[in-house]
Each structure stands twice: as structure tokens, then as C-alpha cells.
Design a protein around this motif. Structure first.
Motif, PDB file in Angstrom:
ATOM      1  N   THR A  25       0.738  -1.183  -0.081  1.00  0.00           N
ATOM      2  CA  THR A  25      -0.014   0.028  -0.020  1.00  0.00           C
ATOM      3  C   THR A  25       0.741   1.288  -0.030  1.00  0.00           C
ATOM      4  O   THR A  25       0.075   2.306  -0.033  1.00  0.00           O
ATOM      5  CB  THR A  25      -1.071   0.054   1.280  1.00  0.00           C
ATOM      6  N   GLY A  26       2.287   1.201   0.457  1.00  0.00           N
ATOM      7  CA  GLY A  26       2.920   2.355   0.455  1.00  0.00           C
ATOM      8  C   GLY A  26       3.133   2.962   1.667  1.00  0.00           C
ATOM      9  O   GLY A  26       3.735   4.000   1.800  1.00  0.00           O
ATOM     10  N   ASN A  27       2.360   2.555   2.535  1.00  0.00           N
ATOM     11  CA  ASN A  27       2.130   3.214   3.890  1.00  0.00           C
ATOM     12  C   ASN A  27       3.260   2.798   4.914  1.00  0.00           C
ATOM     13  O   ASN A  27       3.167   3.634   5.871  1.00  0.00           O
ATOM     14  CB  ASN A  27       0.891   3.152   4.399  1.00  0.00           C
ATOM     15  N   HIS A  28       3.922   1.622   4.759  1.00  0.00           N
ATOM     16  CA  HIS A  28       4.562   1.071   5.967  1.00  0.00           C
ATOM     17  C   HIS A  28       6.032   0.684   5.612  1.00  0.00           C
ATOM     18  O   HIS A  28       6.204   0.451   4.237  1.00  0.00           O
ATOM     19  CB  HIS A  28       3.891  -0.204   6.498  1.00  0.00           C
ATOM     20  N   SER A  29       6.789   0.584   6.508  1.00  0.00           N
ATOM     21  CA  SER A  29       8.242   0.104   6.325  1.00  0.00           C
ATOM     22  C   SER A  29       8.409  -1.153   7.178  1.00  0.00           C
ATOM     23  O   SER A  29       7.657  -1.317   8.046  1.00  0.00           O
ATOM     24  CB  SER A  29       9.219   1.037   6.781  1.00  0.00           C
ATOM     25  N   VAL A  30       9.263  -2.019   6.242  1.00  0.00           N
ATOM     26  CA  VAL A  30       9.497  -3.311   6.865  1.00  0.00           C
ATOM     27  C   VAL A  30      11.077  -3.863   7.057  1.00  0.00           C
ATOM     28  O   VAL A  30      11.553  -3.389   5.879  1.00  0.00           O
ATOM     29  CB  VAL A  30       8.828  -4.403   6.363  1.00  0.00           C
ATOM     30  N   LEU A 206       9.295 -11.086  -2.323  1.00  0.00           N
ATOM     31  CA  LEU A 206      10.314 -10.388  -1.510  1.00  0.00           C
ATOM     32  C   LEU A 206      11.069  -9.453  -2.425  1.00  0.00           C
ATOM     33  O   LEU A 206      11.061  -8.121  -2.161  1.00  0.00           O
ATOM     34  CB  LEU A 206      11.242 -11.260  -0.760  1.00  0.00           C
ATOM     35  N   HIS A 207      11.564 -10.008  -3.530  1.00  0.00           N
ATOM     36  CA  HIS A 207      12.523  -9.175  -4.334  1.00  0.00           C
ATOM     37  C   HIS A 207      11.634  -8.030  -4.966  1.00  0.00           C
ATOM     38  O   HIS A 207      11.925  -6.700  -5.073  1.00  0.00           O
ATOM     39  CB  HIS A 207      13.214 -10.063  -5.264  1.00  0.00           C
ATOM     40  N   PRO A 208      10.237  -8.381  -5.571  1.00  0.00           N
ATOM     41  CA  PRO A 208       9.536  -6.965  -5.890  1.00  0.00           C
ATOM     42  C   PRO A 208       9.358  -6.016  -4.955  1.00  0.00           C
ATOM     43  O   PRO A 208       9.319  -4.960  -4.984  1.00  0.00           O
ATOM     44  CB  PRO A 208       8.364  -7.841  -6.242  1.00  0.00           C
ATOM     45  N   THR A 212      10.689  -1.571  -4.042  1.00  0.00           N
ATOM     46  CA  THR A 212       9.815  -0.638  -3.860  1.00  0.00           C
ATOM     47  C   THR A 212      10.599   0.630  -2.822  1.00  0.00           C
ATOM     48  O   THR A 212      10.159   1.798  -2.710  1.00  0.00           O
ATOM     49  CB  THR A 212       8.537  -0.857  -2.902  1.00  0.00           C
ATOM     50  N   GLY A 213      11.666  -0.004  -2.115  1.00  0.00           N
ATOM     51  CA  GLY A 213      12.429   0.694  -1.318  1.00  0.00           C
ATOM     52  C   GLY A 213      11.833   0.968   0.294  1.00  0.00           C
ATOM     53  O   GLY A 213      12.237   1.512   1.040  1.00  0.00           O
ATOM     54  N   ARG A 214      10.711   0.101   0.447  1.00  0.00           N
ATOM     55  CA  ARG A 214      10.144   0.138   1.718  1.00  0.00           C
ATOM     56  C   ARG A 214      10.531  -1.103   2.452  1.00  0.00           C
ATOM     57  O   ARG A 214      10.215  -1.303   3.821  1.00  0.00           O
ATOM     58  CB  ARG A 214       8.602   0.281   1.543  1.00  0.00           C
ATOM     59  N   VAL A 215      11.413  -2.003   2.216  1.00  0.00           N
ATOM     60  CA  VAL A 215      11.556  -3.164   2.734  1.00  0.00           C
ATOM     61  C   VAL A 215      13.199  -3.253   2.961  1.00  0.00           C
ATOM     62  O   VAL A 215      13.959  -3.050   1.950  1.00  0.00           O
ATOM     63  CB  VAL A 215      11.260  -4.448   1.957  1.00  0.00           C
ATOM     64  N   SER A 216      13.686  -3.500   4.068  1.00  0.00           N
ATOM     65  CA  SER A 216      15.045  -3.514   4.394  1.00  0.00           C
ATOM     66  C   SER A 216      15.379  -5.094   4.855  1.00  0.00           C
ATOM     67  O   SER A 216      14.687  -5.521   5.689  1.00  0.00           O
ATOM     68  CB  SER A 216      15.583  -2.853   5.661  1.00  0.00           C
ATOM     69  N   VAL A 217      16.174  -5.503   4.071  1.00  0.00           N
ATOM     70  CA  VAL A 217      16.712  -7.232   4.400  1.00  0.00           C
ATOM     71  C   VAL A 217      18.159  -7.320   4.776  1.00  0.00           C
ATOM     72  O   VAL A 217      18.663  -6.835   4.380  1.00  0.00           O
ATOM     73  CB  VAL A 217      16.521  -8.014   3.014  1.00  0.00           C
ATOM     74  N   ARG A 218      18.208  -7.705   6.056  1.00  0.00           N
ATOM     75  CA  ARG A 218      19.351  -7.851   6.599  1.00  0.00           C
ATOM     76  C   ARG A 218      19.632  -9.665   6.404  1.00  0.00           C
ATOM     77  O   ARG A 218      18.942 -10.333   7.568  1.00  0.00           O
ATOM     78  CB  ARG A 218      19.400  -7.739   8.158  1.00  0.00           C
ATOM     79  N   THR A 219      20.599 -10.160   5.663  1.00  0.00           N
ATOM     80  CA  THR A 219      20.946 -11.368   5.608  1.00  0.00           C
ATOM     81  C   THR A 219      22.192 -11.607   6.700  1.00  0.00           C
ATOM     82  O   THR A 219      22.866 -10.895   7.177  1.00  0.00           O
ATOM     83  CB  THR A 219      21.328 -12.015   4.347  1.00  0.00           C
ATOM     84  N   HIS A 220      22.236 -12.829   7.050  1.00  0.00           N
ATOM     85  CA  HIS A 220      23.520 -13.445   7.971  1.00  0.00           C
ATOM     86  C   HIS A 220      23.261 -12.683   9.201  1.00  0.00           C
ATOM     87  O   HIS A 220      24.317 -12.215  10.048  1.00  0.00           O
ATOM     88  CB  HIS A 220      25.035 -13.106   7.417  1.00  0.00           C
ATOM     89  N   ALA A 221      22.142 -12.601   9.556  1.00  0.00           N
ATOM     90  CA  ALA A 221      21.474 -11.857  10.799  1.00  0.00           C
ATOM     91  C   ALA A 221      20.734 -12.649  11.530  1.00  0.00           C
ATOM     92  O   ALA A 221      19.756 -13.349  11.350  1.00  0.00           O
ATOM     93  CB  ALA A 221      20.741 -10.588  10.430  1.00  0.00           C
ATOM     94  N   TYR A 222      21.248 -13.434  12.847  1.00  0.00           N
ATOM     95  CA  TYR A 222      20.606 -14.218  13.527  1.00  0.00           C
ATOM     96  C   TYR A 222      19.918 -13.671  14.783  1.00  0.00           C
ATOM     97  O   TYR A 222      20.376 -13.232  15.679  1.00  0.00           O
ATOM     98  CB  TYR A 222      21.890 -15.148  14.501  1.00  0.00           C
ATOM     99  N   ALA A 223      18.571 -14.115  14.474  1.00  0.00           N
ATOM    100  CA  ALA A 223      17.914 -13.451  15.815  1.00  0.00           C
ATOM    101  C   ALA A 223      17.994 -13.967  17.091  1.00  0.00           C
ATOM    102  O   ALA A 223      18.380 -15.288  17.256  1.00  0.00           O
ATOM    103  CB  ALA A 223      16.240 -13.899  15.396  1.00  0.00           C
ATOM    104  N   ALA A 224      18.321 -13.072  18.131  1.00  0.00           N
ATOM    105  CA  ALA A 224      19.009 -13.628  19.276  1.00  0.00           C
ATOM    106  C   ALA A 224      17.834 -13.667  20.420  1.00  0.00           C
ATOM    107  O   ALA A 224      17.633 -14.481  21.379  1.00  0.00           O
ATOM    108  CB  ALA A 224      20.176 -12.783  19.834  1.00  0.00           C
TER     109      ALA A 224
END
Length: 543
Positions: A25-30, A206-208, A212-224
Motif C-alpha cells: 500500500t506504500g504506507n509502511h516500512s518493514v 520479497l524481491h519485488p 519499492t524501497g520500503r523493505v530492508s533485508v538483513r542477511t547473515h543476521a541471527y535473531a537472538a
């Protein structure tokens, strides 16, 4: 401190869908946190690359079960995807929704909004059906391409005839009105381009969304650890670069969404203080929410196969090695559909009943014009062969997942508890009997040499069960470890809107929430769960 509207833990089958839907929708960041690498490995995108993917330690978690009493104390490898797309980037690409009764059963357990009629729009919304499409059941405008097998082999047609000999009808679309019958599987394989490619959720969703610039992806990132202020989830602590990497934090203005999969999601809940208080204190973790159902109810399909040696006919075995394989690679690169590189692992399927008195099929069997040494997928025999195997669709056996340390490098204790009930044991015997009957049908007679696996020394029910215990394994359908249910259910972890009971700002959205395993493969239902969850999240936050 970086802040986003939503923090999604896990870029798998569910997490990729959520990232797409919550930002369209263009209103939120992830912000999406993924422990694995980007999905650049070429074997991810070649359909037949699954034989490499499930053995690749860089793309999987490498989980191993505890010794399982029901299968003679063996430990079983339990691969789970660890890359963008998660298990949808390494699996066999089968698209199988299950049966109407599966979802009606979820609703009857106290989960309004999850009946088949409720979830069907979410299935249709995600799907771009690339074959015959009953408009009442199938979607044609979604991001996820679903196609029929492009690879053809005369043995596949013979398999249909073999099933007919047993009185099993041919059913073209098992994802529409009725599942029961024989025919080809449907796959998340895109055939629209020059080459056939795997349609993982990273590619489809994900890639589409990233573009949009509204999604930031962190790879090699382990949730602690999920971070809380009182009873509200406010963010995530993770380690960048590895399980002992640089500590970092990210905050969520609206919600934290856990989509790490049925083996990882309960572990992260537990090390974040959500679970059985006695277990948590044993880990040195202060309880945030007492939910003893976290990690319980682990369910999986346990499968077994039979293999036959053939003569006078060409199978995948001959096409998959030496100069013949070079030719197959060249054909795929040039865009030919007649290549083993473009096929899924099991082109054909049959859904059938172990007892005619049953209301619906309870067994799933699959067929492939290939065979593997000692029944191990990925290592082709040196002679022409074919394989048929399967599993009971709704097993009774239940296991568990328990964190044993807050150290992210330490594997959790995973006990799938296969074949723990008499009904499950009887069913796996019946699966192998039906597989042998299909492979021994008249349609295969001109090419049949002998059964290589398990062989003629295995004949009685007790011998078949011993064989299944020794050589069976996971179908990679782990689910149920944070099950959905009402607050009156002491073992429920999330409510019907997938909110963790007793907490705010935290949802679980993946196969963990399934109250009961569905009658088939779990990837398509997991995508549906994420589609439905995204709709609920948007509605709840708008309110």
C-alpha cells in the motif's frame, strides 16, 4: 536505533509474503531479518537443483533429531531452509493445498475465520495458475506461479494406468474440488521465460517488495531475543554476521512478526521468555509469558519408498550423469522444456484411502522415473529405475522442540516422535504395500526386472515395518509447534489472529501455528497463512 513499522524474523515462505503484502500500500516500512545468505546460489533457481540444496550446509540449518524411539532409536536429518525464500528456496516445489476438511477442522478447534471457505480467498490471492484453472478455486493474478509438469516421460503415463488398474480415478486438479485420484503434481516453477526456474517466495514476493524501497533485508543476521517493554514486543536483538557476530537491535513501531519456521520459531520464543516457566528458568531465562504449548505438538510426515530396476526404457538415472547430463544442462540453458533440470522431484501423485470406509484420502504416494542408491534422494542408481513412496497424511504422533541453550550456535532438542502410535505404524506398512502394488502393475510389466528396494526378503507386515523404521525419513513438513487456539486451550500459543496469547505487538506467522497438519505438503498452506495474516495485521492496525 533503527525503527520500522514491522520487524519480520525470517525470510522464508511466510516472511517473504508478509514483507510484500505489508508494504504494497506504500504506507509502511518493514525490516526482514534472515540468518542465511542471499539467494544467489544458482542451484536455488534451477528446479532440479533441489538435490543439491537440501545437502548444502550454507542454505540449511542442518538440524538433526534426537534418537527417535519409534524408528529404532535413529536420528534423522531435518533440513530447514536458511536463505532468502527459506524452505521454498530448497524444497521440491510441490504445490498442494490439502483438503477442505483440514481447514474446517482448524475452525472447529475454536479458530473462527480459518474454515476452508475462509482461507480459499487467500490461496487464490497468492496464486498465478499456469494451467487449467477452475475459477471457483484457483487464482490467476497473484505473484506465485503454479504450473503443471513440463517434463514428460512414458513411465509417468504408465503410472496413471497402474493406478487405474487399482480402481483409482484420474483427477486433473487435486487443488480444486477433490483431492482423491491420480495425476501429475503441480509445482511452483515458472515456465513463462526462456528457462524454467524455481518460483520461491523470495522471487515471487520479497524481491519485488525490495524494489519499492520500503523493505530492508538483513542477511547473515541471527535473531537472538525478542525485546519487550512489559508485555509488549518492541523489537529484536540480533547478531550480524553469525551466531556470535556483532550484537545489533532493531525496533518495531507496530509489531514484531515471528516467521522463522516450525523448528526455529519455538526456540526463539523460548529464549525470549515465552514458554513453560520451568523450562525457561532452566535456560536462565526470566519468563515473560507462561505458555507451555511453545515447542509442543511438533508434527511431520514420515515417508518411505520402494524402488524397481527396469530394462529397455530410458529413465532419469541415465540422463542424470556423464555426457548425458551435459546435454541436459545445455538443453535447459537453451530453453528446452524436455530436460531433467526443469523437473520437480516427484512428477506424479496419487491420493488414496487406506480403508474404503474413510471419508477422505489418508495416504499420499508419489512417483518418479528415477531411483536412488539405498533409497537416498540425490544419488541416482547406475541402472534404469523408478521409485514410488509416500506417507500417512494425518499422522497421530506428536513430538516437541526445546531450546537447550540461549547460545544461537547450539541446536535445539528436536524430537519428531515418528511412528509413536499403532495407527501410524499400520499406515506406513500400508503405504509400502500400495507402492509395491503400483510398481508391480501390468502397465510396467514389459520393463520390470525386479524390486531392488526393499527387495523380496521383505514381505511380512513386521518386516515391512522394520524396513520403514530403518529407511524412512522426514517429508520436511514440520509444523504445529506454536499452535493456534483459543485462550481456553492451555496448549495454544496464538489466537485466531495469530497474536501470541497474553502479549501485545507479537505474532507468529508460519507453519508453527497449524493446529493440525494438513493432508499434504505444507509450503502452499504456509504461504496462505501469511496472506491471511497480512490482511489481519493491516486491519488490526488500521483499527
Amino acid at each position: 536505533m533503527e525503527e520500522f513499522d514491522y520487524v519480520i524474523i525470517g525470510a522464508g515462505s511466510a516472511g517473504c509474503v508478509l514483507a510484500h503484502r505489508l508494504t504494497e500500500t506504500g504506507n509502511h516500512s518493514v525490516c526482514v531479518i534472515e540468518a542465511g545468505p542471499p539467494d544467489r546460489n544458482p542451484f536455488i533457481h534451477i528446479p532440479a537443483g533441489y538435490v543439491k540444496n537440501v545437502m548444502n550446509k550454507d542454505l540449511t540449518w542442518g538440524f538433526v533429531s534426537q534418537p527417535v524411539p519409534g524408528i529404532g532409536g535413529r536420528s534423522v536429518g531435518l533440513p530447514q531452509g536458511k536463505t532468502l525464500g527459506g524452505s521454498s528456496a530448497i524444497n521440491g516445489m510441490v504445490y498442494n493445498r490439502g483438503q477442505r476438511a483440514d481447514y474446517d477442522g482448524w475452525a472447529q478447534r475454536g479458530n473462527p475465520g480459518w474454515s476452508y471457505d475462509d482461507v480459499l480467498p487467500a490461496f487464490r490471492r497468492s496464486e498465478k495458475r499456469g494451467g487449467a484453472a477452475d475459477q471457483d478455486y484457483r487464482g490467476t493474478d497473484g505473484p506465485l506461479t503454479v504450473t503443471d509438469p513440463a517434463f514428460d516421460n512414458p513411465l509417468c503415463r504408465m503410472f496413471v494406468e497402474a493406478a487405474r488398474e487399482m480402481g483409482i480415478p484420474e483427477v486433473e486438479d487435486y487443488n480444486a474440488a477433490a483431492q482423491e485420484g491420480v495425476g501429475g503434481f503441480q509445482f511452483t516453477i515458472d515456465l513463462s521465460g526462456r528457462r524454467s526456474v524455481r518460483m520461491s517466495t523470495a522471487r515471487a514476493f520479497l524481491h519485488p517488495a525490495e524494489r519499492t524501497g520500503r523493505v530492508s533485508v538483513r542477511t547473515h543476521a541471527y535473531a537472538a531475543r525478542i525485546l519487550f517493554e512489559g508485555k509488549r514486543a518492541i523489537g529484536l536483538r540480533y547478531h550480524a554476521g553469525g551466531p556470535h557476530g556483532t550484537p545489533s537491535e532493531v525496533r518495531a513501531r507496530r509489531e514484531v512478526i515471528l516467521s522463522a519456521g516450525a523448528l526455529n520459531s519455538p526456540r526463539l520464543l523460548q529464549i525470549s521468555g515465552i514458554g513453560d516457566p520451568r523450562h525457561l528458568r532452566g535456560l536462565g531465562v526470566d519468563p515473560v509469558a507462561a505458555l507451555p504449548g511453545v515447542g509442543a505438538n511438533l508434527t511431520d510426515h514420515y515417508q518411505v519408498r520402494a524402488a524397481v530396476r527396469l530394462k529397455d526404457i530410458r529413465t532419469v538415472n541415465e540422463r542424470g550423469r556423464g555426457l548425458a547430463l551435459v546435454s541436459e544442462v545445455a538443453k535447459w540453458a537453451l530453453g528446452s522444456r524436455d530436460t531433467i533440470l526443469g523437473m520437480g522431484p516427484v512428477p506424479m501423485r496419487v491420493f488414496m484411502r487406506s480403508d474404503p470406509a474413510l471419508d477422505a484420502p489418508d495416504l499420499q504416494l508419489s512417483f518418479t522415473p528415477a531411483s536412488y542408491r539405498e533409497g537416498v534422494a540425490g544419488l541416482l542408481d547406475r541402472y534404469p529405475g523408478m521409485t514410488c513412496g509416500g506417507y500417512m497424511q494425518r499422522p497421530e504422533s506428536r513430538g516437541w522442540v526445546r531450546a537447550v541453550s540461549t547460545d544461537l550456535a547450539v541446536q535445539p532438542e528436536i524430537q519428531p516422535n515418528y511412528l509413536a502410535t499403532e495407527r501410524d505404524r499400520m499406515a506406513i506398512v500400508q503405504v509400502l504395500k500400495y507402492a509395491r502394488q503400483l510398481l508391480g502393475a501390468k502397465s510396467f510389466a514389459p520393463y520390470y526386472v525386479r524390486e531392488e528396494f526393499p527387495g523380496d526378503k521383505v514381505s511380512t507386515d513386521d518386516e515391512i515395518l522394520d524396513f520403514a523404521r530403518q529407511f524412512g525419513g522426514t517429508a520436511f513438513h514440520h509444523c504445529g509447534t506454536a499452535r493456534m487456539g483459543p485462550a481456553s486451550d492451555p496448549m495454544a500459543v496464538v489466537d485466531e489472529r495469530l497474536r501470541v496469547h497474553g502479549l501485545e505487538g507479537l505474532r507468529v506467522v508460519d507453519a508453527s501455528i497449524m493446529p493440525a497438519i494438513i493432508s499434504g505438503n505444507t509450503n502452499a498452506p504456509t504461504i496462505m497463512i501469511a496472506e491471511k495474516a497480512a490482511e489481519m495485521i493491516r486491519a488490526d492496525n488500521a483499527a
